[in-house]
Enzyme design. Structure first.
Site, PDB file in Angstrom:
ATOM      1  N   THR A 139       0.829  -1.212   0.000  1.00 16.52           N
ATOM      2  CA  THR A 139       0.000   0.000   0.000  1.00 16.52           C
ATOM      3  C   THR A 139       0.865   1.264   0.000  1.00 16.52           C
ATOM      4  O   THR A 139       1.876   1.331   0.691  1.00 16.52           O
ATOM      5  CB  THR A 139      -0.900   0.008   1.253  1.00 16.52           C
ATOM      6  OG1 THR A 139      -1.642  -1.207   1.286  1.00 16.52           O
ATOM      7  CG2 THR A 139      -1.846   1.186   1.257  1.00 16.52           C
ATOM      8  N   GLY A 245      -1.072 -13.011  -4.841  1.00 13.17           N
ATOM      9  CA  GLY A 245      -0.948 -14.404  -4.388  1.00 13.17           C
ATOM     10  C   GLY A 245      -0.684 -14.472  -2.889  1.00 13.17           C
ATOM     11  O   GLY A 245      -1.205 -15.346  -2.187  1.00 13.17           O
ATOM     12  N   ARG A 251      -5.538 -13.557   3.427  1.00  9.95           N
ATOM     13  CA  ARG A 251      -6.994 -13.380   3.552  1.00  9.95           C
ATOM     14  C   ARG A 251      -7.647 -14.674   4.039  1.00  9.95           C
ATOM     15  O   ARG A 251      -8.626 -14.632   4.789  1.00  9.95           O
ATOM     16  CB  ARG A 251      -7.576 -12.983   2.184  1.00  9.95           C
ATOM     17  CG  ARG A 251      -7.223 -11.571   1.786  1.00  9.95           C
ATOM     18  CD  ARG A 251      -7.517 -11.327   0.309  1.00  9.95           C
ATOM     19  NE  ARG A 251      -7.219  -9.933  -0.037  1.00  9.95           N
ATOM     20  CZ  ARG A 251      -7.228  -9.465  -1.289  1.00  9.95           C
ATOM     21  NH1 ARG A 251      -7.520 -10.258  -2.308  1.00  9.95           N
ATOM     22  NH2 ARG A 251      -6.958  -8.193  -1.512  1.00  9.95           N
ATOM     23  N   GLN A 287     -36.132 -12.000  26.060  1.00 13.31           N
ATOM     24  CA  GLN A 287     -36.131 -12.460  24.664  1.00 13.31           C
ATOM     25  C   GLN A 287     -35.196 -11.643  23.783  1.00 13.31           C
ATOM     26  O   GLN A 287     -34.545 -12.181  22.877  1.00 13.31           O
ATOM     27  CB  GLN A 287     -37.552 -12.411  24.093  1.00 13.31           C
ATOM     28  CG  GLN A 287     -38.452 -13.485  24.684  1.00 13.31           C
ATOM     29  CD  GLN A 287     -39.842 -13.469  24.081  1.00 13.31           C
ATOM     30  OE1 GLN A 287     -40.122 -12.731  23.144  1.00 13.31           O
ATOM     31  NE2 GLN A 287     -40.727 -14.268  24.628  1.00 13.31           N
ATOM     32  N   LEU A 346     -23.304  -5.994  27.245  1.00 14.22           N
ATOM     33  CA  LEU A 346     -22.595  -5.759  28.512  1.00 14.22           C
ATOM     34  C   LEU A 346     -22.897  -4.372  29.084  1.00 14.22           C
ATOM     35  O   LEU A 346     -22.328  -3.997  30.119  1.00 14.22           O
ATOM     36  CB  LEU A 346     -21.083  -5.938  28.342  1.00 14.22           C
ATOM     37  CG  LEU A 346     -20.586  -7.361  28.646  1.00 14.22           C
ATOM     38  CD1 LEU A 346     -21.058  -8.356  27.602  1.00 14.22           C
ATOM     39  CD2 LEU A 346     -19.070  -7.388  28.750  1.00 14.22           C
ATOM     40  N   GLU A 371      -6.166  -5.772   3.679  1.00 13.10           N
ATOM     41  CA  GLU A 371      -6.210  -6.985   2.837  1.00 13.10           C
ATOM     42  C   GLU A 371      -7.429  -6.966   1.921  1.00 13.10           C
ATOM     43  O   GLU A 371      -8.059  -7.988   1.678  1.00 13.10           O
ATOM     44  CB  GLU A 371      -6.263  -8.238   3.710  1.00 13.10           C
ATOM     45  CG  GLU A 371      -5.140  -8.340   4.688  1.00 13.10           C
ATOM     46  CD  GLU A 371      -3.959  -9.079   4.128  1.00 13.10           C
ATOM     47  OE1 GLU A 371      -4.047  -9.591   3.000  1.00 13.10           O
ATOM     48  OE2 GLU A 371      -2.926  -9.111   4.818  1.00 13.10           O
ATOM     49  N   THR A 373     -10.704  -4.039   1.108  1.00 13.82           N
ATOM     50  CA  THR A 373     -11.823  -3.563   1.938  1.00 13.82           C
ATOM     51  C   THR A 373     -13.055  -4.432   1.689  1.00 13.82           C
ATOM     52  O   THR A 373     -13.138  -5.189   0.718  1.00 13.82           O
ATOM     53  CB  THR A 373     -12.184  -2.094   1.596  1.00 13.82           C
ATOM     54  OG1 THR A 373     -12.723  -2.066   0.273  1.00 13.82           O
ATOM     55  CG2 THR A 373     -10.964  -1.168   1.677  1.00 13.82           C
ATOM     56  N   HIS A 374     -14.042  -4.223   2.551  1.00 19.56           N
ATOM     57  CA  HIS A 374     -15.328  -4.911   2.440  1.00 19.56           C
ATOM     58  C   HIS A 374     -15.930  -4.689   1.040  1.00 19.56           C
ATOM     59  O   HIS A 374     -16.441  -5.612   0.405  1.00 19.56           O
ATOM     60  CB  HIS A 374     -16.237  -4.329   3.528  1.00 19.56           C
ATOM     61  CG  HIS A 374     -17.468  -5.101   3.796  1.00 19.56           C
ATOM     62  ND1 HIS A 374     -17.454  -6.404   4.215  1.00 19.56           N
ATOM     63  CD2 HIS A 374     -18.791  -4.743   3.703  1.00 19.56           C
ATOM     64  CE1 HIS A 374     -18.713  -6.823   4.380  1.00 19.56           C
ATOM     65  NE2 HIS A 374     -19.530  -5.837   4.063  1.00 19.56           N
TER      66      HIS A 374
HETATM   67  C1  LIG Z   1      -3.948  -1.156  10.631  1.00 21.72           C
HETATM   68  C2  LIG Z   1      -3.637  -1.391   9.193  1.00 21.72           C
HETATM   69  C3  LIG Z   1      -2.597  -2.253   8.835  1.00 21.72           C
HETATM   70  C4  LIG Z   1      -2.275  -2.438   7.480  1.00 21.72           C
HETATM   71  N1  LIG Z   1      -1.210  -3.241   7.144  1.00 21.72           N
HETATM   72  C5  LIG Z   1      -0.770  -3.265   5.847  1.00 21.72           C
HETATM   73  C6  LIG Z   1       0.450  -3.950   5.497  1.00 21.72           C
HETATM   74  O1  LIG Z   1       1.082  -4.600   6.352  1.00 21.72           O
HETATM   75  N2  LIG Z   1       0.895  -3.874   4.215  1.00 21.72           N
HETATM   76  C7  LIG Z   1       0.222  -3.184   3.250  1.00 21.72           C
HETATM   77  O2  LIG Z   1       0.698  -3.147   2.107  1.00 21.72           O
HETATM   78  N3  LIG Z   1      -0.949  -2.532   3.559  1.00 21.72           N
HETATM   79  C8  LIG Z   1      -1.444  -2.555   4.817  1.00 21.72           C
HETATM   80  N4  LIG Z   1      -2.608  -1.881   5.142  1.00 21.72           N
HETATM   81  C9  LIG Z   1      -3.275  -1.087   4.103  1.00 21.72           C
HETATM   82  C10 LIG Z   1      -4.640  -1.611   3.687  1.00 21.72           C
HETATM   83  O3  LIG Z   1      -4.510  -2.785   2.919  1.00 21.72           O
HETATM   84  C11 LIG Z   1      -5.359  -0.472   2.965  1.00 21.72           C
HETATM   85  O4  LIG Z   1      -5.733   0.476   3.951  1.00 21.72           O
HETATM   86  C12 LIG Z   1      -6.583  -0.948   2.203  1.00 21.72           C
HETATM   87  O5  LIG Z   1      -6.199  -1.717   1.078  1.00 21.72           O
HETATM   88  C13 LIG Z   1      -7.448   0.215   1.718  1.00 21.72           C
HETATM   89  O6  LIG Z   1      -6.684   1.204   1.106  1.00 21.72           O
HETATM   90  P1  LIG Z   1      -6.876   2.736   1.524  1.00 21.72           P
HETATM   91  O7  LIG Z   1      -6.783   2.825   3.010  1.00 21.72           O
HETATM   92  O8  LIG Z   1      -5.936   3.545   0.718  1.00 21.72           O
HETATM   93  O9  LIG Z   1      -8.379   3.083   1.134  1.00 21.72           O
HETATM   94  P2  LIG Z   1      -8.898   3.506  -0.305  1.00 21.72           P
HETATM   95  O10 LIG Z   1      -8.445   2.555  -1.357  1.00 21.72           O
HETATM   96  O11 LIG Z   1      -8.636   4.959  -0.511  1.00 21.72           O
HETATM   97  O12 LIG Z   1     -10.472   3.295  -0.139  1.00 21.72           O
HETATM   98  C14 LIG Z   1     -11.321   4.273   0.484  1.00 21.72           C
HETATM   99  C15 LIG Z   1     -12.777   3.784   0.311  1.00 21.72           C
HETATM  100  O13 LIG Z   1     -13.097   3.744  -1.086  1.00 21.72           O
HETATM  101  C16 LIG Z   1     -13.607   2.463  -1.417  1.00 21.72           C
HETATM  102  N5  LIG Z   1     -13.218   2.134  -2.784  1.00 21.72           N
HETATM  103  C17 LIG Z   1     -11.980   2.158  -3.342  1.00 21.72           C
HETATM  104  N6  LIG Z   1     -12.022   1.759  -4.622  1.00 21.72           N
HETATM  105  C18 LIG Z   1     -13.322   1.459  -4.886  1.00 21.72           C
HETATM  106  C19 LIG Z   1     -14.015   0.967  -6.032  1.00 21.72           C
HETATM  107  N7  LIG Z   1     -13.392   0.664  -7.179  1.00 21.72           N
HETATM  108  N8  LIG Z   1     -15.359   0.810  -5.945  1.00 21.72           N
HETATM  109  C20 LIG Z   1     -16.019   1.082  -4.795  1.00 21.72           C
HETATM  110  N9  LIG Z   1     -15.420   1.536  -3.679  1.00 21.72           N
HETATM  111  C21 LIG Z   1     -14.089   1.709  -3.723  1.00 21.72           C
HETATM  112  C22 LIG Z   1     -12.994   1.524  -0.407  1.00 21.72           C
HETATM  113  O14 LIG Z   1     -13.777   0.334  -0.258  1.00 21.72           O
HETATM  114  C23 LIG Z   1     -12.982   2.374   0.850  1.00 21.72           C
HETATM  115  O15 LIG Z   1     -14.247   2.297   1.472  1.00 21.72           O
HETATM  116  C24 LIG Z   1      -3.011  -1.752   6.477  1.00 21.72           C
HETATM  117  C25 LIG Z   1      -4.078  -0.925   6.847  1.00 21.72           C
HETATM  118  C26 LIG Z   1      -4.398  -0.747   8.182  1.00 21.72           C
HETATM  119  C27 LIG Z   1      -5.540   0.167   8.539  1.00 21.72           C
END
Ligand SMILES: Cc1cc2nc3c(=O)[nH]c(=O)nc-3n(C[C@H](O)[C@H](O)[C@H](O)COP(=O)(O)OP(=O)(O)OC[C@H]3O[C@@H](n4cnc5c(N)ncnc54)[C@H](O)[C@@H]3O)c2cc1C
Length: 392
Positions: A139, A245, A251, A287, A346, A371, A373-374
């Site tokens: 990233t 990969g 994941r 319930q 809680l 890894e 996003t959702h």
């Molecule tokens: C605590 C932590 C540890 C991490 N560790 C590592 C690590 O060890 N190595 C590493 O390389 N990375 C690491 N990451 C990075 C992580 O993988 C990224 O934060 C993640 O891939 C999202 O990238 P971003 O934060 O730039 O968000 P962005 O890509 O800017 O996304 C912002 C929003 O836009 C949405 N979005 C983006 N593109 C689209 C699309 N095409 N369509 C619809 N929605 C979209 C996303 O879902 C998100 O909601 C870590 C992150 C955190 C928070």
């Protein structure tokens, strides 16, 4: 934090699907987490520090390279055992599991799969024992969900490569000795390079002020004209498929790990519901509270089946990246929803560090983001079932 009274839920007798080896590996990890992680983790999360004293123990339970062959120091286990170890560690804390995932799937895996024999011999045994810790730089500040756009690059200078650029959000960066870094060559092709702490121009400033994964160290990787020896290039795979990969492997581990966090929240809320008296009754007799608990155990059971089946397919070599995306997305979302419901059960106590739930809840906000996003995992499923690419 209160004593760890965890009892693992197994509503569908899924233990019957496990071998004796699976159960031995899992139970050893479970006992270790109870003994070494639970008593200290809340303090470390509060002070935002990774507990380095547990590195040796993580290595002993096989958390560093569970499926890496024993000849390289790995535990030589199958994918279900790998998943179970991740489940147990994340039952303790997602930050600790993150450290283990990065070491195994994002550092050892690419060196094992894409490296040459000299690189395997040099790095894998030290990473398996925890003598060296590693990190994975994909990233960048301007390229998160689309890592293919990365700008970090290297030039061939004859007897070495010259690396420039920056990586952000890198787990383990502040203390790692070894970084597997993804960068583009002069032709724009992505390669993996092994960068070592101490190389001139390489720095790893820590990222502060996180409200999530506080017991995991996160930082930047900065490359300012770093001379990387040519033998540090991973020779056996290039292109975006190489880092992807590694992400498949990580994941998959997260799909199991999230179950651990969910089980801990459920188990805590179930116990509390029987002890906490309001209106002269245990709250578990109402319930509304039973609905929450019943839905939690239903979702955990579904997630366990998904992870187990995916593990079988990983061991057969038939699991696809899209199937892994589905499990990661479903199981993390499941865990986060359970953490939120359990926290409410809680009441006020749920927001304190007396219990693990709020920490799990905050941790899972990172797990649902990193890894892939959702949203991105949903689009991967969408692409897989329609054949239509929403990323273009
Ligand atoms: C605590 C932590 C540890 C991490 N560790 C590592 C690590 O060890 N190595 C590493 O390389 N990375 C690491 N990451 C990075 C992580 O993988 C990224 O934060 C993640 O891939 C999202 O990238 P971003 O934060 O730039 O968000 P962005 O890509 O800017 O996304 C912002 C929003 O836009 C949405 N979005 C983006 N593109 C689209 C699309 N095409 N369509 C619809 N929605 C979209 C996303 O879902 C998100 O909601 C870590 C992150 C955190 C928070």
């Amino acid at each position: 934090m209160r004593p760890d009274l965890f009892e693992a839920p197994d509503y569908y007798n899924l233990d019957e699907l496990l071998t004796e080896e699976h159960k031995l590996v899992r139970d050893a990890a479970r006992e270790w987490v109870k003994r070494e992680v639970s008593p200290i983790i809340e303090d470390y999360a509060q002070k935002a520090e990774f507990p380095k004293q547990i590195i040796g123990g993580l290595a002993e339970i096989g958390a560093f390279g569970p499926y890496i062959p024993m000849e390289y120091g790995g535990a030589g286990l199958d994918q279900i055992s790998y998943g179970l170890v991740m489940q147990e560690i994340e039952r303790g804390d997602s930050g600790v599991r993150s450290t283990a995932s990065v070491q195994s799937s994002l550092v050892m895996y690419p060196i094992w799969k894409y490296g040459n024999e000299a690189q395997r011999q040099k790095y894998l045994p030290k990473l398996a024992s925890g003598e060296w810790m590693g990190c994975f730089g994909l990233t960048e500040p301007d390229h998160g969900s689309n890592p293919g756009g990365m700008v970090t690059n290297f030039e061939d200078k004859g007897d070495h490569f010259l690396l420039n650029g920056a990586k952000l959000w890198i787990s383990n960066a502040p203390f790692a000795q070894v970084a597997v870094v993804w960068a583009k060559d002069e032709n724009g092709r992505i390669h993996g390079l092994i960068v070592e702490r101490g190389m001139e121009g390489f720095s790893t400033p820590e990222t502060h002020n996180k409200w999530s994964l506080r017991a995991s160290a996160t930082g930047e990787l900065i490359f300012d004209n770093v001379k990387v020896p040519k033998e540090n290039l991973l020779p056996n795979k290039s292109g975006l498929g190489a880092p992807l990969g590694c992400l498949d492997s990580a994941r998959y581990g997260i799909a199991w790990g999230a179950i651990g966090a969910a089980m801990d929240c459920y188990d805590t809320a179930l116990r509390y519901s029987k002890e906490r008296i309001q209106f002269d009754k245990p709250i578990g007799q109402f319930q509304l509270q039973q609905k929450k608990l019943a839905e939690m155990i239903t979702e955990i059971t579904k997630a366990q089946l998904l992870a187990w089946r995916l593990g079988v397919m990983r061991d057969n070599g038939t699991a696809t990246s899209a199937q892994i995306s589905m499990a990661k997305r479903n199981n993390v979302d499941m865990a986060l929803k359970i953490a939120r419901e359990a926290r409410q059960m809680l009441g006020g106590m749920g927001i304190t560090g007396e219990f693990s739930i709020m920490r799990h809840m905050m941790n899972l906000e990172s797990v649902i983001t990193y890894e892939g996003t959702h949203d991105i995992h949903l689009l991967i499923t969408g692409l897989d079932i329609t054949g239509l690419n929403a990323f273009k």
